[in-house]
Design an enzyme around this catalytic site. Structure first.
Site, mmCIF file in Angstrom:
data_model
loop_
_atom_site.group_PDB
_atom_site.id
_atom_site.type_symbol
_atom_site.label_atom_id
_atom_site.label_comp_id
_atom_site.label_asym_id
_atom_site.label_seq_id
_atom_site.Cartn_x
_atom_site.Cartn_y
_atom_site.Cartn_z
ATOM 1 N N HIS A 206 -52.251 -20.309 -10.528
ATOM 2 C CA HIS A 206 -52.764 -19.445 -9.701
ATOM 3 C C HIS A 206 -53.955 -19.161 -9.755
ATOM 4 O O HIS A 206 -54.948 -19.103 -8.936
ATOM 5 C CB HIS A 206 -51.751 -18.255 -9.797
ATOM 6 C CG HIS A 206 -52.185 -16.911 -8.815
ATOM 7 N ND1 HIS A 206 -51.863 -17.032 -7.572
ATOM 8 C CD2 HIS A 206 -52.664 -15.822 -9.486
ATOM 9 C CE1 HIS A 206 -52.390 -15.818 -7.007
ATOM 10 N NE2 HIS A 206 -52.938 -15.081 -8.171
ATOM 11 N N ASP B 220 -78.917 -28.878 10.733
ATOM 12 C CA ASP B 220 -77.949 -29.057 10.111
ATOM 13 C C ASP B 220 -78.304 -28.751 8.394
ATOM 14 O O ASP B 220 -79.407 -28.244 8.193
ATOM 15 C CB ASP B 220 -77.646 -30.593 9.849
ATOM 16 C CG ASP B 220 -76.183 -31.048 9.773
ATOM 17 O OD1 ASP B 220 -75.687 -30.168 8.608
ATOM 18 O OD2 ASP B 220 -75.660 -31.710 10.520
ATOM 19 N N TRP C 184 -55.924 -19.408 -17.095
ATOM 20 C CA TRP C 184 -57.119 -20.049 -16.415
ATOM 21 C C TRP C 184 -58.272 -19.921 -17.310
ATOM 22 O O TRP C 184 -59.370 -20.704 -17.022
ATOM 23 C CB TRP C 184 -57.527 -19.218 -15.069
ATOM 24 C CG TRP C 184 -58.268 -18.252 -14.924
ATOM 25 C CD1 TRP C 184 -57.856 -17.088 -15.266
ATOM 26 C CD2 TRP C 184 -59.518 -17.968 -15.014
ATOM 27 N NE1 TRP C 184 -58.786 -16.064 -15.037
ATOM 28 C CE2 TRP C 184 -59.879 -16.461 -14.778
ATOM 29 C CE3 TRP C 184 -60.562 -19.027 -14.651
ATOM 30 C CZ2 TRP C 184 -61.203 -16.350 -14.880
ATOM 31 C CZ3 TRP C 184 -61.942 -18.297 -14.613
ATOM 32 C CH2 TRP C 184 -62.246 -17.296 -14.500
ATOM 33 N N SER D 7 -68.762 -30.677 -7.475
ATOM 34 C CA SER D 7 -69.052 -30.285 -5.942
ATOM 35 C C SER D 7 -69.891 -29.063 -5.747
ATOM 36 O O SER D 7 -70.758 -28.989 -4.823
ATOM 37 C CB SER D 7 -67.796 -30.053 -5.516
ATOM 38 O OG SER D 7 -67.443 -29.370 -4.401
ATOM 39 N N SER D 8 -69.528 -27.897 -6.422
ATOM 40 C CA SER D 8 -70.196 -26.766 -6.236
ATOM 41 C C SER D 8 -71.762 -26.900 -6.598
ATOM 42 O O SER D 8 -72.582 -26.251 -5.893
ATOM 43 C CB SER D 8 -69.734 -25.800 -7.227
ATOM 44 O OG SER D 8 -68.526 -25.154 -7.107
ATOM 45 N N HIS E 90 -68.554 -14.533 -16.141
ATOM 46 C CA HIS E 90 -69.000 -13.428 -15.457
ATOM 47 C C HIS E 90 -69.978 -13.681 -14.250
ATOM 48 O O HIS E 90 -69.779 -13.095 -13.164
ATOM 49 C CB HIS E 90 -69.949 -12.659 -16.282
ATOM 50 C CG HIS E 90 -69.718 -11.230 -15.870
ATOM 51 N ND1 HIS E 90 -68.507 -10.315 -15.658
ATOM 52 C CD2 HIS E 90 -70.494 -10.459 -14.991
ATOM 53 C CE1 HIS E 90 -68.788 -9.221 -14.883
ATOM 54 N NE2 HIS E 90 -70.010 -9.448 -14.649
ATOM 55 N N GLU F 184 -69.677 -15.970 -12.382
ATOM 56 C CA GLU F 184 -68.877 -16.418 -11.364
ATOM 57 C C GLU F 184 -68.093 -15.655 -10.531
ATOM 58 O O GLU F 184 -68.016 -15.558 -9.604
ATOM 59 C CB GLU F 184 -67.475 -17.248 -12.299
ATOM 60 C CG GLU F 184 -66.415 -17.347 -11.452
ATOM 61 C CD GLU F 184 -66.684 -18.944 -10.395
ATOM 62 O OE1 GLU F 184 -67.779 -19.719 -10.666
ATOM 63 O OE2 GLU F 184 -65.947 -18.712 -9.546
ATOM 64 N N TYR G 120 -69.697 -13.070 -9.506
ATOM 65 C CA TYR G 120 -70.930 -12.760 -8.657
ATOM 66 C C TYR G 120 -70.947 -13.719 -7.752
ATOM 67 O O TYR G 120 -71.312 -13.583 -6.692
ATOM 68 C CB TYR G 120 -72.048 -12.150 -9.281
ATOM 69 C CG TYR G 120 -71.721 -10.847 -10.088
ATOM 70 C CD1 TYR G 120 -71.584 -9.517 -9.367
ATOM 71 C CD2 TYR G 120 -71.474 -10.685 -11.391
ATOM 72 C CE1 TYR G 120 -71.366 -8.320 -9.957
ATOM 73 C CE2 TYR G 120 -71.160 -9.496 -11.911
ATOM 74 C CZ TYR G 120 -71.133 -8.302 -11.127
ATOM 75 O OH TYR G 120 -70.503 -7.105 -11.766
ATOM 76 N N SER H 174 -72.499 -7.478 4.835
ATOM 77 C CA SER H 174 -73.793 -6.651 5.384
ATOM 78 C C SER H 174 -74.138 -7.468 6.859
ATOM 79 O O SER H 174 -75.082 -6.897 7.443
ATOM 80 C CB SER H 174 -74.747 -7.246 4.447
ATOM 81 O OG SER H 174 -74.582 -6.892 3.142
ATOM 82 N N HIS I 295 -68.536 -8.512 -22.398
ATOM 83 C CA HIS I 295 -67.695 -7.405 -22.118
ATOM 84 C C HIS I 295 -66.304 -7.862 -21.950
ATOM 85 O O HIS I 295 -65.393 -7.223 -21.693
ATOM 86 C CB HIS I 295 -68.274 -6.550 -21.082
ATOM 87 C CG HIS I 295 -68.026 -7.158 -19.672
ATOM 88 N ND1 HIS I 295 -69.098 -6.726 -18.730
ATOM 89 C CD2 HIS I 295 -67.236 -7.939 -19.045
ATOM 90 C CE1 HIS I 295 -68.867 -7.377 -17.762
ATOM 91 N NE2 HIS I 295 -67.960 -8.027 -17.849
ATOM 92 N N HIS I 296 -66.082 -9.226 -21.813
ATOM 93 C CA HIS I 296 -64.716 -9.738 -21.587
ATOM 94 C C HIS I 296 -63.931 -9.850 -22.890
ATOM 95 O O HIS I 296 -63.053 -10.405 -23.193
ATOM 96 C CB HIS I 296 -64.805 -11.080 -20.826
ATOM 97 C CG HIS I 296 -65.252 -11.054 -19.600
ATOM 98 N ND1 HIS I 296 -64.235 -11.030 -18.468
ATOM 99 C CD2 HIS I 296 -66.443 -11.025 -19.001
ATOM 100 C CE1 HIS I 296 -65.057 -10.820 -17.220
ATOM 101 N NE2 HIS I 296 -66.410 -11.093 -17.654
ATOM 102 N N THR J 120 -75.026 -2.212 -7.890
ATOM 103 C CA THR J 120 -73.761 -2.400 -6.983
ATOM 104 C C THR J 120 -73.569 -0.990 -6.382
ATOM 105 O O THR J 120 -73.298 -0.921 -5.082
ATOM 106 C CB THR J 120 -72.660 -2.452 -7.929
ATOM 107 O OG1 THR J 120 -72.887 -3.526 -8.754
ATOM 108 C CG2 THR J 120 -71.333 -3.146 -7.088
ATOM 109 N N LYS K 133 -75.948 -0.895 -3.260
ATOM 110 C CA LYS K 133 -75.403 -1.781 -2.156
ATOM 111 C C LYS K 133 -74.247 -0.799 -1.299
ATOM 112 O O LYS K 133 -74.245 -0.740 -0.093
ATOM 113 C CB LYS K 133 -74.584 -3.035 -2.439
ATOM 114 C CG LYS K 133 -75.751 -4.041 -3.258
ATOM 115 C CD LYS K 133 -75.055 -5.412 -3.221
ATOM 116 C CE LYS K 133 -75.394 -6.126 -1.984
ATOM 117 N NZ LYS K 133 -76.393 -6.828 -1.778
ATOM 118 N N ARG L 120 -50.505 -8.233 -19.931
ATOM 119 C CA ARG L 120 -50.590 -9.144 -18.896
ATOM 120 C C ARG L 120 -49.929 -10.493 -19.405
ATOM 121 O O ARG L 120 -49.771 -10.772 -20.645
ATOM 122 C CB ARG L 120 -51.896 -9.295 -18.153
ATOM 123 C CG ARG L 120 -52.817 -10.086 -19.324
ATOM 124 C CD ARG L 120 -54.240 -9.952 -18.761
ATOM 125 N NE ARG L 120 -54.529 -11.249 -17.947
ATOM 126 C CZ ARG L 120 -55.944 -11.585 -17.702
ATOM 127 N NH1 ARG L 120 -56.947 -11.229 -18.355
ATOM 128 N NH2 ARG L 120 -55.823 -12.523 -16.568
#
Lengths: 539, 381
Positions: free
Chosen positions: A90, A119, A155, A182-183, A266, A268, A270, A281, A315-316, A341, A344, A463
């Site tokens: 998931h 293009d 994951w 790909s990314s 991390h 990722e 953002y 925006s 921090h993870h 943040t 924004k 979890r």
């Protein structure tokens, strides 16, 4: 311009947009081969979005299985190992298969239209970066059917558990490699397009915010994805070729993987959040009928977030154990991200302030984003505090937190984007009544699902467990009911989108929104197959 | 407990109201907030969480109060005309600097709590915790015993064939037992994959990493039975490796330790068993190799003068009671302990008997005596 929809029909050549030359006399191939061989940014954008929608439902079904098992205490629906496969896949499918591709789809469709380019810069590579993705998904889904089943270690792929896994794990590793490639190609394309193909007069600081956020995101992707590829490659060699990168007995360290993974992981976050910021925006000023407040500070805030995102990975990992100085550094750096943040969020609210607001579906989703993403941001700040995180790490509080950021953040923003731009893409207005239903059902379902999970986490529910003590039973039931409502209401979304692509619904004007500004709204809806072959004039 | 949704909605609403009304601990105790702390550290964390959350709630209400006012008042349908302002450097600086100041203020109590959390020095008791797939192992390092702790909830309850009891999934055969008010240092490691030892009421969560030892600590401030779970995904039974800690009074703890030691000894060797000479010598060779050889050498010659020889030593070939005394009590010289420490706690009766028998029948020593474990047992005070 003909009245046929662009969408899935045969591409239309608009005589007006296509005057001086016509060297491809036969036009593009039709039918299936059109989609396989296309180099057109609009076709590729559409494919990205449909691909993401498909994965959204595959990942969604997995979420439904998870919530069905957690509906009541006890094991009823699946066994613990399959449950773990569901939570792991998931996560991977939603992140790499749904959220990231849908924003790349928006980028493909919108960036050339927004900066006045004909293009993407590398049209053939663009085709290839899309067509790498379906094999990756096939590997991910296929891993469920090999002996031993799929990845069941989460994951985050932490060893040594991932070294214990069966061959499903190898398929996942290759899927991650392919998606990463790909990314990276997609990102190179976006950066090159934005830096080189802007219409004359479209300076960087005149670009729509969506382009800015994608430009910065693309740099993040190029920096972060190879790191992930390295991490999973090391896993692969640990599994099969006798290395001991993550095995203490061979001189390695399991924690090394976590450092490398979160150095990717991390940013990722953002990578997912920044394009969502970009969409919001665009949407909020349009429905406030007022320019975006603090455009320049928004650009700087986005860039600051991107840079800081590379300095906070540990921090993870507070519960892994590290020296006090390390914990303090990562706590301070993480708290610091709240500043840009916050800027924004304040700018978005200031954009709405004294506007002339209307609440069509895109604006509803943008406001939903603003409200709930900020809530997720605040729980993120709570989690940044090391001692508090020690209590909440690996609990449902964290699950609630990142779903507020990823679902109410990125997904709601993606819905806002679809409703905002689908009149442009298909030439048809979506059904406003159904759109509003979709918003409110999603809003209620989402909050029922995830708000109570804060309580579960605080009260002590870890979890990634398939069963739990009775003290958690009531909130889990609420959460599951909310999830079924949330999941079911997404079928409405498919119906709304299908109606637009089918060509039913009111015809959309070139600019269906009073307050929307930008080059894309100067084109007819839907735009011709080729646009801006002659650069537009930018004031 | 499972009387459906209304209760959770009720407690959810109660939680929200309590939050708005000043975060009353009482109303929030029912599963919507952190568990009631049972250690000093958990109390600091609890208070820190309350403060940070309250600050966040206040800011959240402030910001979204403004947004919702705007949503209410600045609608096109009310005929509101859009203003066209779109930048203000002073405002931007203000909402950069003010949050920064609030964050810095937050970092003071947070930093204090981090430093408190990391201070594992001066512990009274050190316990090693090992994560296994899927149980916990506890070793009381100072007292030399250990045991495994496995979930006892029957499958019949998990599969719904029996009614679930209150401690469903949170009950074990052998809980960790600690005395109240003592600083307990836990050394945490794992045998196979990552685990995480989490006791919410003590504010301890530390990942267990195979091949590495990390530490944490807690001082329980009240007696009782407390429950936690493995917090790091460790495979299919991850949800089924609970942690139970019993906090007891100091005398009860001492009694429990004594009992555990007796049990450990009982499991090991029966001190009343009578051994023959060859078996004792064979076992004694291993005990000697593990405990004595570094000083007294494999040749029994020692490294004089610090480490005297055993080969030909009158203490080894003389009366056995003297040698037994040396092993149980150690050797003092001029009122100070020497390198020959007491092995009374480290070795069992059988091991000591075997080691003595070995030394009395090796190299040039040929006493032909077999020292029985029962003699050691008798010689212990």
């Amino acid at each position: 311009m003909t009245s046929a929809t662009h969408g899935l029909g045969h591409p239309q050549h608009a005589p007006g947009a296509h005057d001086s030359h016509d060297d491809h006399a036969h036009g593009p191939p039709s039918g299936f081969m059109r989609w396989v061989s296309t180099t057109n940014h609009k076709d590729i954008g559409t494919m990205y979005m449909l691909f993401a929608l498909m994965n959204f439902f595959i990942g969604g079904v997995m979420a439904m299985i998870i919530r069905a098992e957690l509906f009541q205490p006890g094991l009823q629906v699946v066994n613990p190992d399959f449950f773990n496969q569901m939570t792991s896949l998931h996560g991977l499918i939603m992140i790499f298969g749904a959220i990231m591709p849908v924003f790349v789809g928006f980028a493909n469709w919108q960036i050339p239209l927004m900066i006045g380019a004909p293009d993407m810069a590398f049209a053939r590579m663009n085709n290839w970066s899309f067509w790498l993705l379906p094999p990756a998904t096939i590997l991910l889904i296929g891993s469920l059917f090999v002996p031993g089943g799929s990845l069941s270690a989460g994951w985050t792929l932490y060893p040594p558990l991932t070294v214990q896994q069966g061959m499903g794990m190898d398929l996942v590793i290759f899927a991650v490699h392919i998606m990463g490639a790909s990314s990276i190609m997609g990102s190179i394309n976006i950066i090159t397009t934005i830096l080189n193909m802007r219409a004359p007069g479209m300076t960087l600081f005149k670009m729509p915010m969506f382009c800015w956020t994608w430009l910065i995101t693309a740099f993040l992707l190029i920096a972060a994805m190879p790191v992930l590829a390295g991490a999973v490659t090391m896993l692969l060699t640990d599994r099969h070729f006798g290395t001991s990168f993550f095995n203490a007995a061979g001189g390695g360290d399991p924690v090394l993987f976590q450092h490398i993974f979160w150095f990717f992981g991390h940013p990722e976050v953002y990578i997912i959040a920044l394009p969502a910021f970009g969409v919001v925006s665009q949407v909020i000023p349009a429905f406030s009928r007022k320019p975006l407040f603090g455009y320049t500070s928004m650009v700087y805030a986005t860039a600051s977030i991107a840079i800081l995102s590379f300095m906070v990975w540990a921090h993870h990992m507070y519960a892994v154990g590290m020296p006090a100085a390390g914990q303090l550094f990562f706590m301070y750096a993480t708290a610091l991200i709240a500043v840009p943040t916050g800027v924004k969020v304040f700018n978005w609210v200031a954009t709405m302030w004294k506007g002339s607001l209307t609440f069509e579906t895109p604006m509803l989703f943008a406001c939903g984003f603003l409200f709930l993403f900020t809530l997720g941001g605040f729980t993120g700040l709570v989690l940044a505090i090391v001692p508090v995180d020690i209590q909440l790490q690996d609990t449902y509080y964290v699950v609630a937190h990142f779903h507020y950021v990823m679902v109410a953040g990125a997904l709601f923003s993606a819905f806002a984007a679809v409703y905002f731009w689908i009149p442009k893409w298909t030439g048809r207005m979506y059904d406003e009544t159904l759109g509003k239903w979709h918003f409110w059902l999603s809003m209620i379902g989402f909050n029922l699902t995830f708000f109570v999970q804060h309580f579960l986490g605080l009260a002590g529910m870890p979890r990634r467990i398939p069963d739990y003590n009775l003290q958690f039973a009531n909130f889990n039931m609420v959460s599951s009911l909310g999830a079924f409502l949330f999941g079911g209401s997404q079928l409405l979304f498919v119906y709304i989108v299908y109606k637009c692509y089918r060509g039913s619904g009111e015809k959309a004007a070139a600019n269906p929104w009073d307050g929307a500004e930008g080059l894309e709204w100067t084109l007819p809806s839907p735009p011709p197959y080729h646009t801006f072959e002659t650069p537009p004039a930018v004031k | 407990m499972t009387n459906g949704i209304p209760r959770s909605i009720r407690s959810g609403i109660a939680g929200l109201l309590a939050g708005a009304a000043g975060w009353s601990n009482q109303a929030l105790a029912d599963g919507v907030n952190l568990q009631e702390p049972a250690s000093v550290l958990a109390r600091s964390i609890y208070d820190l969480h309350t403060i940070i959350t309250l600050i966040c709630v206040v800011i959240f209400i402030g910001v979204f109060g403004v947004m919702f006012y705007s949503v209410y008042a600045h609608r096109k349908s009310k005929g509101h005309k859009a203003a066209q302002f779109h930048e203000n450097v002073k405002v931007e600086i203000a909402w950069t600097v003010i949050p920064l100041i609030i964050l810095i203020a937050m970092m003071f109590p947070a930093t204090r709590a981090v430093l408190e959390m990391k201070d594992t020095s001066a512990a009274d008791i050190t316990i090693k915790v090992t994560g296994y797939q899927w149980k916990w192992g506890y070793d009381y390092l100072q007292d030399g015993f250990g045991f495994y702790s496995t979930m006892t909830t029957p499958m019949a309850q998990i599969e719904g064939r029996e009614a679930k009891t209150a401690n469903y999934l949170l009950e074990v055969d052998n809980p960790l037992v600690v005395p109240v008010g003592k600083k307990i240092r836990v050394l945490i490691t794992a045998n196979d994959v990552l685990h995480s030892w989490w006791m919410p009421v003590f504010g301890v969560k530390q990942d267990a990493i195979p091949g590495f030892v990390r530490d944490s600590w807690f001082t329980a401030n009240r007696e009782g039975t407390f429950r936690g779970q493995c917090a790091e995904l460790c495979g299919k039974e991850h949800g089924f490796m609970p942690i139970v800690v019993e906090v007891v009074s100091e005398p009860k703890y001492v009694a429990w330790v004594a009992d555990q030691k007796k049990r450990a000894a009982a499991v090991a060797d029966d001190p009343n068993k009578v051994w023959d000479l060859a078996a004792l010598v064979a076992r004694g060779e291993k005990v000697y190799a593990n405990n004595c050889v570094a000083c007294h050498q494999a040749t029994g010659k020692g490294v004089p003068p610090a480490f005297p020889p055993l080969d030909g030593s009158p203490r080894v070939t003389g009366p056995k009671a003297d040698q037994i005394h040396i092993l149980l009590e150690g050797v003092m010289k001029d009122g100070k302990a020497t390198a020959m420490v007491s092995f009374a706690k480290q070795l069992s009766d059988t091991d000591i008997a075997a080691a003595i028998t070995y030394t009395r029948n090796s190299w040039g020593n040929k006493t032909g005596e077999a020292i029985q474990p029962a003699e050691i047992k008798a010689a212990r005070k």
